[in-house]
Design an enzyme around this catalytic site. Structure first.
Site, short mmCIF file in Angstrom:
data_model
loop_
_atom_site.label_atom_id
_atom_site.label_comp_id
_atom_site.label_asym_id
_atom_site.label_seq_id
_atom_site.Cartn_x
_atom_site.Cartn_y
_atom_site.Cartn_z
CE LYS A 86 -3.32 2.40 2.92
NZ LYS A 86 -4.38 2.23 3.90
C1 5RP Z 1 -2.67 4.38 8.45
C2 5RP Z 1 -3.15 3.70 7.21
C3 5RP Z 1 -4.49 4.07 6.77
O1 5RP Z 1 -5.19 2.89 6.60
C4 5RP Z 1 -4.34 4.83 5.50
O2 5RP Z 1 -3.75 6.04 5.77
C5 5RP Z 1 -5.60 4.89 4.65
O3 5RP Z 1 -6.37 5.88 4.97
P1 5RP Z 1 -6.47 7.25 4.19
O4 5RP Z 1 -7.07 6.94 2.85
O5 5RP Z 1 -7.34 8.04 5.08
O6 5RP Z 1 -5.06 7.80 4.05
O7 5RP Z 1 -2.53 2.89 6.62
O8 5RP Z 1 -1.33 4.32 8.48
#
Ligand code: 5RP
Length: 294
Positions: free
Chosen positions: A205
């Site tokens: 991610k």
């Molecule tokens: C926190 C994360 C969150 O899940 C991620 O930031 C996703 O959320 P957003 O779309 O609000 O950024 O990994 O570290």
């Protein structure tokens, strides 16, 4: 240095060429994995499109009751039909998601720092493998802080989780964290995503950036893109579209869904881009139509 003479220093990502070792499996880099891994990955990535809409609401693990997530019990029933995967902590899942929920679960297993700390980059593995199995997790999510003070401990956390999860054929999701002082450049994301993939995660991610297609090409497992801070809905849909055009296999979006006044319609519009090849303009039109009478 004489031994550098003749070394090739320019890089070629061959972005026009498809990933070469996928066999007939729909998840990048997973063709050589076993049945259990493939089953979990199929719970995350739709086999028809190869893509996923993940709803991230794990923010509470370091931010407490974030705006939009104050009442998970009221929010989640409105959203679950519109996404493929819930990404959350075990506390949120056990207390607020019915066990008859039939979609994917990405379980946040690293934890430890809060917003009251100056440095969020020091975490621990907070959920052990036995509890992850009890939660029937399809992926274990670990935050990785490349270039931050807590880099080494986060790499240690990630290694421990991959080693444990691999014993039970559970995929790992490496979350590339970007501190407030860090640059969101393609150079940084190429470095961080590739390190995390080489550690052995099955999904990465990260954030969208310029030259995103090169970041994707150099990462041998699927990338899902975080939403980041709340944008106007039209801009969030444009970002999602650009990410998918750049080769992302989905969105793992939080604030841009749950802080929208029309969270369910926003999740739905994201799904049209991810699974139905809508352009950003088509998704925006769809969103406007869906929210007209709301
Ligand atoms: C926190 C994360 C969150 O899940 C991620 O930031 C996703 O959320 P957003 O779309 O609000 O950024 O990994 O570290």
């Amino acid at each position: 240095m004489a031994d550098l003479d003749g070394n090739k220093i320019e890089k070629n990502y061959y972005t026009e060429k498809a990933f070469a070792t996928n066999g007939n499996f729909h998840v990048k880099g997973a063709a050589n994995l076993d049945w259990g891994m493939k089953k979990h990955l199929t719970n995350i990535f739709n086999p028809r499109t190869g893509n996923t809409v993940m709803f991230a609401f794990d923010h509470g693990y370091f931010m407490g009751s974030v705006s939009g997530l104050e009442r998970l019990d009221l929010l989640l029933p409105r959203l679950v039909d519109h996404v493929d995967v819930l990404m959350a902590t075990r506390g949120a899942l056990r207390s607020c998601v019915k066990p008859n929920f039939r979609k994917g679960i990405a379980l946040r297993v690293s934890s430890g720092s809060s917003m009251l700390n100056d440095d969020l980059s020091h975490e621990v593995v907070a959920v052990d493998i036995e509890d992850s199995i009890r939660m029937n997790a399809d992926a274990l999510a670990v935050q990785v802080f490349i270039g931050a003070r807590g880099q080494l401990s986060s790499i240690d956390n990630l290694s421990k989780v991959i080693n444990a999860a691999s014993r039970y054929s559970i995929p790992t999701l490496g979350v590339v964290a970007v501190g407030k002082d860090m640059e969101r450049t393609d150079q940084y994301f190429k470095l961080a995503t590739r390190i995390v993939a080489e550690m052995g995660v099955n999904i990465v991610k990260t954030y969208y950036c310029d030259k995103f297609e090169e970041v994707v090409a150099a990462c041998p497992v699927p990338i899902v893109v975080a939403g980041g801070k709340k944008l106007p809905e039209k801009e969030a849909l444009e970002m999602a579209y650009r990410a998918m055009q750049g080769g992302a296999r989905g969105l793992d979006m939080g604030r841009n869904i749950f802080q929208s006044v029309h969270a369910a319609q926003m999740a739905d519009a994201i799904g049209k881009i991810v699974h139905r090849k809508f352009t950003a303009a088509e998704a925006w039109e769809y969103y406007c139509e869906a929210t007209k009478t709301k």
